[in-house]
Design an enzyme around this catalytic site. Sequence first.
Site, PDB file in Angstrom:
ATOM      1  N   ARG A   1       0.813  -1.234   0.000  1.00 23.40           N
ATOM      2  CA  ARG A   1       0.000   0.000   0.000  1.00 23.40           C
ATOM      3  C   ARG A   1       0.841   1.277   0.000  1.00 23.40           C
ATOM      4  O   ARG A   1       0.441   2.271  -0.601  1.00 23.40           O
ATOM      5  CB  ARG A   1      -0.884   0.010   1.239  1.00 23.40           C
TER       6      ARG A   1
ATOM      7  N   ASP B   1      -3.431  -0.564  -3.601  1.00 22.82           N
ATOM      8  CA  ASP B   1      -4.406  -0.947  -2.590  1.00 22.82           C
ATOM      9  C   ASP B   1      -5.199  -2.066  -3.242  1.00 22.82           C
ATOM     10  O   ASP B   1      -5.922  -1.835  -4.215  1.00 22.82           O
ATOM     11  CB  ASP B   1      -5.300   0.256  -2.254  1.00 22.82           C
TER      12      ASP B   1
ATOM     13  N   LYS C   1       0.890 -19.253   4.833  1.00 25.45           N
ATOM     14  CA  LYS C   1      -0.092 -19.541   5.862  1.00 25.45           C
ATOM     15  C   LYS C   1      -0.402 -18.280   6.665  1.00 25.45           C
ATOM     16  O   LYS C   1       0.408 -17.356   6.626  1.00 25.45           O
ATOM     17  CB  LYS C   1       0.395 -20.667   6.768  1.00 25.45           C
TER      18      LYS C   1
ATOM     19  N   HIS D   1       6.912 -23.473   5.494  1.00 33.03           N
ATOM     20  CA  HIS D   1       8.357 -23.208   5.394  1.00 33.03           C
ATOM     21  C   HIS D   1       9.208 -24.327   6.003  1.00 33.03           C
ATOM     22  O   HIS D   1      10.383 -24.436   5.693  1.00 33.03           O
ATOM     23  CB  HIS D   1       8.718 -21.822   5.956  1.00 33.03           C
TER      24      HIS D   1
ATOM     25  N   LYS E   1      13.303 -26.420   4.902  1.00 30.25           N
ATOM     26  CA  LYS E   1      14.492 -26.571   5.764  1.00 30.25           C
ATOM     27  C   LYS E   1      15.319 -27.771   5.296  1.00 30.25           C
ATOM     28  O   LYS E   1      14.777 -28.846   5.075  1.00 30.25           O
ATOM     29  CB  LYS E   1      14.067 -26.773   7.234  1.00 30.25           C
TER      30      LYS E   1
ATOM     31  N   ASP F   1      -1.507 -22.922  14.741  1.00 28.19           N
ATOM     32  CA  ASP F   1      -0.295 -22.234  14.306  1.00 28.19           C
ATOM     33  C   ASP F   1       0.846 -23.201  13.979  1.00 28.19           C
ATOM     34  O   ASP F   1       1.635 -22.948  13.076  1.00 28.19           O
ATOM     35  CB  ASP F   1       0.143 -21.266  15.423  1.00 28.19           C
TER      36      ASP F   1
ATOM     37  N   HIS G   1       3.184 -27.385  10.274  1.00 29.69           N
ATOM     38  CA  HIS G   1       4.566 -27.873  10.386  1.00 29.69           C
ATOM     39  C   HIS G   1       4.656 -29.282  11.009  1.00 29.69           C
ATOM     40  O   HIS G   1       5.347 -30.157  10.496  1.00 29.69           O
ATOM     41  CB  HIS G   1       5.407 -26.918  11.230  1.00 29.69           C
TER      42      HIS G   1
ATOM     43  N   LYS H   1       5.283 -22.406  23.173  1.00 31.88           N
ATOM     44  CA  LYS H   1       6.081 -21.177  23.298  1.00 31.88           C
ATOM     45  C   LYS H   1       6.610 -21.112  24.721  1.00 31.88           C
ATOM     46  O   LYS H   1       5.994 -21.661  25.652  1.00 31.88           O
ATOM     47  CB  LYS H   1       5.199 -19.946  23.061  1.00 31.88           C
TER      48      LYS H   1
HETATM   49  C1  BG6 Z   1       5.455 -20.003  12.169  1.00 29.84           C
HETATM   50  C2  BG6 Z   1       4.569 -19.762  13.360  1.00 29.84           C
HETATM   51  O1  BG6 Z   1       4.740 -20.660  11.151  1.00 29.84           O
HETATM   52  O2  BG6 Z   1       6.561 -20.803  12.551  1.00 29.84           O
HETATM   53  C3  BG6 Z   1       5.345 -19.122  14.484  1.00 29.84           C
HETATM   54  O3  BG6 Z   1       3.489 -18.915  12.974  1.00 29.84           O
HETATM   55  C4  BG6 Z   1       6.582 -19.932  14.818  1.00 29.84           C
HETATM   56  O4  BG6 Z   1       4.531 -18.968  15.648  1.00 29.84           O
HETATM   57  C5  BG6 Z   1       7.380 -20.211  13.560  1.00 29.84           C
HETATM   58  O5  BG6 Z   1       7.365 -19.195  15.752  1.00 29.84           O
HETATM   59  C6  BG6 Z   1       8.518 -21.170  13.844  1.00 29.84           C
HETATM   60  O6  BG6 Z   1       9.347 -21.254  12.719  1.00 29.84           O
HETATM   61  P1  BG6 Z   1      10.884 -21.648  12.871  1.00 29.84           P
HETATM   62  O7  BG6 Z   1      11.372 -21.733  11.467  1.00 29.84           O
HETATM   63  O8  BG6 Z   1      11.525 -20.552  13.672  1.00 29.84           O
HETATM   64  O9  BG6 Z   1      10.914 -22.946  13.607  1.00 29.84           O
END
Ligand code: BG6
Length: 477
Positions: free
Chosen positions: A46, A87, A142, A172, A176, A229, A234, A328
Amino acid sequence: MSSTADALLLFGATGDLAQRMLLPSLCALHSDGLLDPDLRIVGTARSEMSDAEFRNFARAALEKFMPANRRSGMADFLNRLSYQPLDVKDPAGFKAVAEKAARPGEKLAIFLSTAPSLFETTIKGLQGAGLTGEGARISLEKPLGIDLASSREINDAVAAAFPESRIFRIDHYLGKETVQNLIALRFANIMFEPLWNSQHIDHVQITVAETVGLESRVDFYDEAGALRDMVQNHMLQLLALVAMEPPTSFDSSAVRDEKVKVLRALRPIGPGESVTGQYRAGATGGQIVPGYDEELGRESDTETFVALKAHVDNWRWKGVPFYLRTGKRLPKRRTEILVQFRCIPHSIFSGTRTVPNQLLIGIQPEENITLSLMAKVPGLDREGMSLRAVPLEIAMPDAFTGVHRRIAYERLLLDLIECDQTLFVRRDEVEAQWAWVDAIREQWRKEGLTPRTYSAGSWGPSAAIALAERDGVSWHE
Ligand code: BG6
């Protein structure tokens, strides 16, 4: 004809992900000569900015988030960049983006690093501007929904403009190196596969532990929680890679066909098979940190920790629990997979106990593989052979010294540009993941399960320890 993109159009180009990950990854690929010299990178967001201002913005991000020794090609890289303010709610604005990003006959890779609430509008805008034709592919970050229904809505909106073969959903973790190494470990070695089943494996543990709290992300996170999350994406991808049958090749259909079978074979979590937690003030890394409720400024029922006992209902994994745990503000940042083998069927060593073998796959921060084996303790053993478990350890950085390790987004962006979907998540996978996770939430609702508190810096609520210990299993710490 090459399917390599001629231009990359980046939505959300001034956002956090772009600054921390996408621009540095693209710059690294450029510096290593992995991008076609003619590939153009067009940013959009934006903010009103000229090309020159966007280049300055990108330079600042690279200086902040890229190690100095990886920035050698930066000046040249910045020349690839241009920018068009947009926008996405203004359909007319897409015309200018199209003029900048697309040329007749060229291939375009589009990356949406924006809030999912904007996906549908953005896709309609792209369609209106003729940017969804055969040469275009799209990548999505995501969260892809908050449940199966909302994920289907997003998937339908994308599918209205792009066929599945041109949709790249990012998880992601699949980018890795060490996660890909899991595939190498299983399928490039003869010795694991014959043992990789319920006859020889007692259970599997998957831990994704983080020391970070939520701080600036707390509002976003409060809508999601650890299950959506981390587990939905993952952790289930890690589980699928551990549990899948051997694919016939390392090819996008073969690998994803096998993963989705595992995801569909997940048994719904039953009563007593899950524990949730929320951190309170405590200490991690020698620092006093506030509780989740203090960061949020109010009380909440969102879980920052979840532990599950999962089962894959198929022949290979009959009766083998998969213990999953993520949270966390845990004591260590550590992602690992532990494969616990069964006891030997008969011991010839009287008077000494043999410890069942373990394979520990460290994904981050340490990348290592440790196989624990029984060995003879040196000595004359007058009263029977004395044995002890010893580790056979491979530290990946030592095994590959001098080889640069790539961050996940380097791999994923390059695969997107070169149109290889193997490490991207297919629609049926995402939907199977959501179906399983939705059933867990429903189970929580039925059980009236709310998060138990745990102190920051601990391994979660004590009920999580009990979840495994009831089966005679200890979490690996
Ligand atoms: C993200 C989550 O997808 O992955 C985050 O939304 C998390 O909450 C993160 O901290 C962890 O990724 P990585 O690569 O640091 O293990």
